[in-house]
Motif scaffolding. Structure first.
Motif, PDB file in Angstrom:
ATOM      1  N   ILE A 120      -2.528   1.351  14.825  1.00  0.00           N
ATOM      2  CA  ILE A 120      -3.644   0.526  15.300  1.00  0.00           C
ATOM      3  C   ILE A 120      -4.787   1.401  15.795  1.00  0.00           C
ATOM      4  CG2 ILE A 120      -4.325  -1.112  17.097  1.00  0.00           C
ATOM      5  CD1 ILE A 120      -1.563  -2.379  16.856  1.00  0.00           C
ATOM      6  N   MET A 121      -4.466   2.514  16.450  1.00  0.00           N
ATOM      7  CA  MET A 121      -5.505   3.396  16.969  1.00  0.00           C
ATOM      8  C   MET A 121      -6.149   4.221  15.865  1.00  0.00           C
ATOM      9  SD  MET A 121      -7.104   4.231  19.696  1.00  0.00           S
ATOM     10  CE  MET A 121      -8.328   5.470  20.083  1.00  0.00           C
ATOM     11  N   GLU A 128       7.078   1.679   6.344  1.00  0.00           N
ATOM     12  CA  GLU A 128       6.660   0.454   5.651  1.00  0.00           C
ATOM     13  C   GLU A 128       6.904  -0.782   6.508  1.00  0.00           C
ATOM     14  OE1 GLU A 128       7.653  -1.938   1.464  1.00  0.00           O
ATOM     15  OE2 GLU A 128       8.745  -0.106   2.036  1.00  0.00           O
ATOM     16  N   GLY A 129       8.057  -0.830   7.170  1.00  0.00           N
ATOM     17  CA  GLY A 129       8.329  -1.980   8.021  1.00  0.00           C
ATOM     18  C   GLY A 129       7.360  -2.096   9.176  1.00  0.00           C
ATOM     19  N   ASN A 130       6.981  -0.970   9.769  1.00  0.00           N
ATOM     20  CA  ASN A 130       6.041  -1.021  10.893  1.00  0.00           C
ATOM     21  C   ASN A 130       4.626  -1.312  10.430  1.00  0.00           C
ATOM     22  OD1 ASN A 130       7.455  -0.074  13.577  1.00  0.00           O
ATOM     23  ND2 ASN A 130       8.300   1.230  11.967  1.00  0.00           N
ATOM     24  N   VAL A 131       4.253  -0.922   9.218  1.00  0.00           N
ATOM     25  CA  VAL A 131       2.925  -1.269   8.694  1.00  0.00           C
ATOM     26  C   VAL A 131       2.799  -2.781   8.544  1.00  0.00           C
ATOM     27  CG1 VAL A 131       1.452  -1.113   6.654  1.00  0.00           C
ATOM     28  CG2 VAL A 131       2.487   0.943   7.596  1.00  0.00           C
ATOM     29  N   ARG A 132       3.829  -3.425   8.084  1.00  0.00           N
ATOM     30  CA  ARG A 132       3.797  -4.887   7.972  1.00  0.00           C
ATOM     31  C   ARG A 132       3.677  -5.543   9.349  1.00  0.00           C
ATOM     32  NH1 ARG A 132       4.928  -6.444   2.859  1.00  0.00           N
ATOM     33  NH2 ARG A 132       5.974  -4.904   1.498  1.00  0.00           N
ATOM     34  N   GLU A 133       4.361  -4.977  10.337  1.00  0.00           N
ATOM     35  CA  GLU A 133       4.231  -5.520  11.695  1.00  0.00           C
ATOM     36  C   GLU A 133       2.811  -5.350  12.220  1.00  0.00           C
ATOM     37  OE1 GLU A 133       6.329  -7.191  13.555  1.00  0.00           O
ATOM     38  OE2 GLU A 133       7.916  -7.166  12.035  1.00  0.00           O
ATOM     39  N   VAL A 134       2.173  -4.227  11.890  1.00  0.00           N
ATOM     40  CA  VAL A 134       0.796  -3.999  12.336  1.00  0.00           C
ATOM     41  C   VAL A 134      -0.152  -5.002  11.684  1.00  0.00           C
ATOM     42  CG1 VAL A 134      -1.123  -2.354  12.239  1.00  0.00           C
ATOM     43  CG2 VAL A 134       1.144  -1.584  12.917  1.00  0.00           C
ATOM     44  N   GLN A 140       2.687   4.965  -3.801  1.00  0.00           N
ATOM     45  CA  GLN A 140       1.711   3.920  -4.087  1.00  0.00           C
ATOM     46  C   GLN A 140       1.814   2.838  -3.017  1.00  0.00           C
ATOM     47  OE1 GLN A 140      -0.536   4.064  -6.484  1.00  0.00           O
ATOM     48  NE2 GLN A 140      -1.466   2.090  -5.950  1.00  0.00           N
ATOM     49  N   PRO A 141       0.731   2.581  -2.270  1.00  0.00           N
ATOM     50  CA  PRO A 141       0.808   1.555  -1.214  1.00  0.00           C
ATOM     51  C   PRO A 141       0.892   0.157  -1.813  1.00  0.00           C
ATOM     52  CG  PRO A 141      -1.420   2.389  -1.395  1.00  0.00           C
ATOM     53  CD  PRO A 141      -0.590   3.223  -2.309  1.00  0.00           C
ATOM     54  N   ASP A 142       1.404  -0.729  -1.011  1.00  0.00           N
ATOM     55  CA  ASP A 142       1.505  -2.123  -1.429  1.00  0.00           C
ATOM     56  C   ASP A 142       0.115  -2.740  -1.561  1.00  0.00           C
ATOM     57  OD1 ASP A 142       2.150  -5.240  -0.293  1.00  0.00           O
ATOM     58  OD2 ASP A 142       3.439  -4.424  -1.875  1.00  0.00           O
ATOM     59  N   ALA A 143      -0.001  -3.710  -2.448  1.00  0.00           N
ATOM     60  CA  ALA A 143      -1.314  -4.339  -2.679  1.00  0.00           C
ATOM     61  C   ALA A 143      -1.819  -5.036  -1.428  1.00  0.00           C
ATOM     62  CB  ALA A 143      -1.206  -5.330  -3.839  1.00  0.00           C
ATOM     63  N   ALA A 144      -0.907  -5.612  -0.656  1.00  0.00           N
ATOM     64  CA  ALA A 144      -1.327  -6.282   0.575  1.00  0.00           C
ATOM     65  C   ALA A 144      -1.869  -5.293   1.595  1.00  0.00           C
ATOM     66  CB  ALA A 144      -0.149  -7.055   1.162  1.00  0.00           C
ATOM     67  N   VAL A 145      -1.401  -4.064   1.538  1.00  0.00           N
ATOM     68  CA  VAL A 145      -1.863  -3.044   2.481  1.00  0.00           C
ATOM     69  C   VAL A 145      -3.178  -2.426   2.012  1.00  0.00           C
ATOM     70  CG1 VAL A 145      -1.286  -0.845   3.573  1.00  0.00           C
ATOM     71  CG2 VAL A 145       0.496  -2.552   3.197  1.00  0.00           C
ATOM     72  N   PHE A 149      -8.303  -3.777   7.278  1.00  0.00           N
ATOM     73  CA  PHE A 149      -7.973  -2.860   8.371  1.00  0.00           C
ATOM     74  C   PHE A 149      -7.572  -1.479   7.854  1.00  0.00           C
ATOM     75  CE2 PHE A 149      -5.153  -1.239  11.770  1.00  0.00           C
ATOM     76  CZ  PHE A 149      -6.030  -1.321  12.843  1.00  0.00           C
ATOM     77  N   PHE A 150      -6.846  -1.418   6.742  1.00  0.00           N
ATOM     78  CA  PHE A 150      -6.410  -0.139   6.181  1.00  0.00           C
ATOM     79  C   PHE A 150      -7.217   0.268   4.949  1.00  0.00           C
ATOM     80  CE2 PHE A 150      -2.375  -1.437   8.287  1.00  0.00           C
ATOM     81  CZ  PHE A 150      -2.272  -0.366   9.157  1.00  0.00           C
ATOM     82  N   GLY A 151      -8.190  -0.486   4.571  1.00  0.00           N
ATOM     83  CA  GLY A 151      -8.940  -0.213   3.363  1.00  0.00           C
ATOM     84  C   GLY A 151      -9.917   0.939   3.508  1.00  0.00           C
ATOM     85  N   PRO A 152     -10.793   1.119   2.503  1.00  0.00           N
ATOM     86  CA  PRO A 152     -11.769   2.230   2.538  1.00  0.00           C
ATOM     87  C   PRO A 152     -12.751   2.142   3.696  1.00  0.00           C
ATOM     88  CG  PRO A 152     -11.555   1.329   0.322  1.00  0.00           C
ATOM     89  CD  PRO A 152     -10.845   0.396   1.240  1.00  0.00           C
ATOM     90  N   LYS A 153     -12.972   0.942   4.200  1.00  0.00           N
ATOM     91  CA  LYS A 153     -13.917   0.791   5.296  1.00  0.00           C
ATOM     92  C   LYS A 153     -13.465   1.541   6.547  1.00  0.00           C
ATOM     93  CE  LYS A 153     -16.318  -2.743   8.016  1.00  0.00           C
ATOM     94  NZ  LYS A 153     -16.448  -4.205   8.289  1.00  0.00           N
ATOM     95  N   SER A 154     -12.168   1.634   6.757  1.00  0.00           N
ATOM     96  CA  SER A 154     -11.649   2.330   7.938  1.00  0.00           C
ATOM     97  C   SER A 154     -11.914   3.827   7.868  1.00  0.00           C
ATOM     98  CB  SER A 154     -10.151   2.066   8.086  1.00  0.00           C
ATOM     99  OG  SER A 154      -9.457   2.578   6.960  1.00  0.00           O
ATOM    100  N   GLN A 155     -12.019   4.365   6.664  1.00  0.00           N
ATOM    101  CA  GLN A 155     -12.261   5.797   6.519  1.00  0.00           C
ATOM    102  C   GLN A 155     -13.748   6.123   6.521  1.00  0.00           C
ATOM    103  OE1 GLN A 155     -10.154   7.276   3.108  1.00  0.00           O
ATOM    104  NE2 GLN A 155      -8.327   6.047   3.532  1.00  0.00           N
ATOM    105  N   ILE A 156     -14.554   5.237   5.984  1.00  0.00           N
ATOM    106  CA  ILE A 156     -15.987   5.525   5.893  1.00  0.00           C
ATOM    107  C   ILE A 156     -16.660   5.386   7.247  1.00  0.00           C
ATOM    108  CG2 ILE A 156     -18.149   4.763   4.836  1.00  0.00           C
ATOM    109  CD1 ILE A 156     -16.509   3.872   2.417  1.00  0.00           C
ATOM    110  N   GLY A 157     -16.292   4.428   8.033  1.00  0.00           N
ATOM    111  CA  GLY A 157     -17.006   4.162   9.271  1.00  0.00           C
ATOM    112  C   GLY A 157     -16.525   4.941  10.474  1.00  0.00           C
ATOM    113  N   GLN A 158     -15.591   5.869  10.319  1.00  0.00           N
ATOM    114  CA  GLN A 158     -15.082   6.591  11.486  1.00  0.00           C
ATOM    115  C   GLN A 158     -16.002   7.759  11.852  1.00  0.00           C
ATOM    116  OE1 GLN A 158     -11.181   8.049  10.653  1.00  0.00           O
ATOM    117  NE2 GLN A 158     -11.814   9.283   8.896  1.00  0.00           N
ATOM    118  N   PRO A 159     -16.046   8.171  13.127  1.00  0.00           N
ATOM    119  CA  PRO A 159     -16.905   9.285  13.562  1.00  0.00           C
ATOM    120  C   PRO A 159     -16.507  10.593  12.891  1.00  0.00           C
ATOM    121  CG  PRO A 159     -16.153   7.988  15.437  1.00  0.00           C
ATOM    122  CD  PRO A 159     -15.364   7.530  14.259  1.00  0.00           C
ATOM    123  N   PRO A 160     -17.421  11.579  12.849  1.00  0.00           N
ATOM    124  CA  PRO A 160     -17.114  12.844  12.159  1.00  0.00           C
ATOM    125  C   PRO A 160     -15.997  13.643  12.823  1.00  0.00           C
ATOM    126  CG  PRO A 160     -19.232  12.963  13.284  1.00  0.00           C
ATOM    127  CD  PRO A 160     -18.805  11.535  13.331  1.00  0.00           C
TER     128      PRO A 160
END
Length: 671
Positions: free
Chosen positions: A447-448, A511-517, A463-468, A473-484
């Motif tokens: 989450i952090m 994998e189980g904890n990613v689904r919980e997140v 290969q990550p699951d399609a739902a993930v 939350f885990f998509g490309p937006k999380s990597q692009i918008g983070q500080p340097p």
């Protein structure tokens, strides 16, 4: 036959046989029988035997040795009668000496008796004696433990019960030797083999902890480095390395060799000064780039040996209270040498030894952490299976260092709890508790730092699951918008620690904890929004020590995220990214810039060959008269050579070869 006669027949003298208490019981009947036998054997010795018989009749049967002394004193105090014969005084003296000899037997000085006694002691072991030796050894062990704990030193085994009572950054001397770890993996015979140095060929050198002197190294001479104690404050000792004048001159020559951009100049400098530290560090990087790993490692070990020979007598590698200021350039070389030696050990397959060196570097300056060893210590702890140490470090330093805000600690501590839950020596309840703790920590870490998941799975070829992958939350937006700064930390962790996550069981647990997140994100858990605010406020700019660590790590994913102010400046291997507020003990003298204006190309060429060449031929003000005179003569000779070369080039004429005009020549003969 009495014992005396048998003794005489065997040729033994009196006093050589072992004396026992039973031999002291003297009976008058035995003495009389012995006297009669001796009289029958030898008539000439009749007078002496009768005298001995009278002497033995006067003695009593004895059950205690000390009764001889008391009886002799009592007899001396009694009044003598006329009928009783007077006892000679030498009899009382002989009795006293006899008793003293029995109580305090004389020590033999002969080597034969000592050797026989030693052999008997080795062959015959007494049970009571073994118990005493064990008790004495226990007392010695307890005494050594108390001494070591007071000095900050200890040599306990790994399975000791008081491991938790040691200091956090406790360093063991035996773990600084990589052979200790290799012997544990492969056995002593596989590591050492039959390497038994002959006594005649052995060379004795100073014993050191970090490295061992090799016979292939040049003969060691002190290069001019020493260590001094600066101050002692609150039980912490602050040291610094110092360079003498000769070493400073060598350092100036080294800087000139670095500016020439020619490694051969550094090699020439090392041939003259084989234990110059910065030259060894710089040339080690050159050898490593040229894929000569063995030579690069050997140069680093030589630098460490030179440093350890210059240690202060009170400086300790294991006490944890010795400090070295990174602001001083003389101390930085020691940090870098230990760091590079640690990385060579990790690549060699000795993570436990590398962890010990990592703790050593961190203990030299734990507050500032100039090489940012907190970004590496989690990786070495998990690789060496020191999960308890990493959890203890996290629990003790989380309050004042806020370690949970570093991605490497957020994920590595959770992974350590998971590995601990798989151990067989835990009961089912403790294992379930560890598993629950690991699930809680990994979910908070995801989450952090959601930008860690997708790059981590890519490097693990999963290969990550399609739902993930399609989730916001885990998509490309999380990597692009983070500080340097956060991008730099995440890239560093993923590039270094991705090999720890390739296990199949770890992936199932992740994998189980990613689904919980994802369920917590969809249910709008307040922790998700709070973590997003923290990411935006923090991680705006990374400190200089993190950039320095990324440069030293040479991880491609991390070096690509360095800011421009770091990548645009030159980085030297012997001092990468020096502090901006360095405390210089001495400065390099300024080099005089000699003007080269109004000089032709030919003049510059001769100047590169002959530094004293001057086309005008005038004396230099900085040289003395003799040097100026020699320079003028050399310039005149060069000018004459130039004039001769011009005349030769002007008189050169090219003549055409003679032609034979033969019209009847057959062209086929040239074929």
């Amino acid at each position: 036959m009495s014992t005396r006669a048998v003794r005489r027949l065997k040729g033994k003298q009196r006093g050589q046989e072992p004396l026992q208490l039973g031999d002291l019981h003297l009976d008058e009947e035995d003495d009389v029988a012995a006297e009669e036998e001796e009289e029958s054997v030898s008539e000439p010795g009749k007078k002496s035997n009768s005298r001995k018989a009278k002497k033995n009749k006067l003695q009593k049967n004895i059950s205690n040795l000390y009764e001889l002394i008391h009886d002799a004193e009592n007899e001396a105090d009694k009044p003598r009668t006329g009928a009783e014969p007077e006892r000679p005084s030498y009899l009382r003296l002989s009795v006293f000496l006899f008793v003293m000899g029995c109580c305090f037997p004389p020590q033999s000085n002969t080597s034969d008796k000592v050797s026989k006694k030693k052999k008997k002691k080795k062959k015959k072991k007494n049970i009571a004696g073994d118990d005493k030796e064990e008790a004495v050894s226990d007392d010695i062990d307890t005494l050594l433990e108390t001494i070591e704990t007071t000095n900050g030193l200890s040599y306990h085994n790994q399975g000791s019960s008081n491991a938790d009572s040691r200091p956090l950054l406790y360093v063991e001397h035996r773990n600084l030797n990589p052979e200790t770890e290799l012997k544990r993996y492969f056995g002593a015979r596989a590591i050492l083999g039959d390497q038994r140095p002959r006594q005649r060929q052995r060379q004795f050198h100073r014993s050191t902890w970090m490295t061992i002197f090799k016979n292939t190294w040049p003969r060691f001479t002190r290069p001019g480095i020493s260590m001094s104690l600066v101050q002692t404050k609150d039980g912490v000792q602050y040291y610094t390395f110092e360079h003498n004048r000769d070493y400073q001159q060598i350092q100036f020559k080294f800087l000139d060799a670095v500016e020439s951009m020619d490694p051969n100049n550094i090699v020439l400098l090392l041939q003259m000064n084989p234990y110059h530290i910065d030259s060894l560090l710089q040339l080690s990087d050159v050898c490593r780039i040229q894929e000569d790993q063995e030579m690069a490692k050997d140069l680093i070990e030589r630098a460490l040996y030179s440093f350890e020979c210059a240690f202060h007598p009170v400086f300790s590698l294991t006490s944890g209270v010795c400090r070295l200021d990174y602001l001083r350039p003389e101390n930085r070389a020691f940090y870098l040498a230990v760091y590079k030696h640690m990385m060579f050990l990790e690549k060699r397959g000795c993570p436990r030894t590398a962890l010990e060196y990592c703790k050593l570097i961190l203990s030299l300056d734990p507050d500032n952490d100039p090489l940012c060893m907190l970004l590496l210590i989690d990786f070495l702890s998990i690789r060496s299976r020191e999960y308890a140490f990493l959890i203890r470090l996290y629990d003790e330093w989380e309050v004042h260092r806020n370690l949970s805000q570093l991605p490497n600690f957020a994920f590595s501590v959770a992974l350590s709890y998971y590995f601990l839950s798989l151990q067989d020596d835990l009961c089912q309840a403790e294992s379930a508790q560890m598993k629950k703790k690991s699930d809680h920590l990994i979910q908070n870490a995801l989450i952090m730092f959601p930008s860690v998941l997708i790059p981590l799975l890519d490097l693990c070829t999963v290969q990550p699951d399609a739902a993930v992958s399609s989730h916001v939350f885990f998509g490309p937006k999380s990597q692009i918008g983070q500080p340097p700064a956060l991008n730099e930390l995440v890239s560093l962790y993923v590039g270094r620690n991705h090999s720890l996550w390739k296990d199949g069981g770890v992936m199932v647990w992740l994998e189980g904890n990613v689904r919980e997140v994802l369920c917590r994100v969809d249910s709008k858990d307040p922790l998700v929004e709070d973590s997003e605010k923290k990411r935006k406020l923090r991680y705006q700019s990374a400190p200089r020590n993190i950039h320095r660590h990324v440069i030293l790590s040479e991880i491609k994913e991390a070096t690509a995220t360095l800011p421009l102010e770091v990548t645009t400046q030159p980085v030297m291997g012997f001092d990468p990214l020096p502090p901006l507020d360095s405390a210089m003990a001495y400065t390099r003298p300024e080099r005089t810039n000699r003007g080269a204006s109004n000089e032709s190309t030919l003049s510059l060429f001769f100047r590169s060959l002959l530094p004293n060449f001057n086309l005008q031929g005038g004396p230099r003000p900085e040289d003395d008269l003799e040097v100026a005179r020699a320079g003028r003569e050399l310039n005149q000779e060069v000018n004459r050579l130039m004039v001769a070369m011009r005349d030769m080039l002007a008189n050169i004429q090219f003549q055409e070869p003679p032609r034979e005009d033969n019209p009847e020549r057959d062209d086929e003969e040239w074929d």
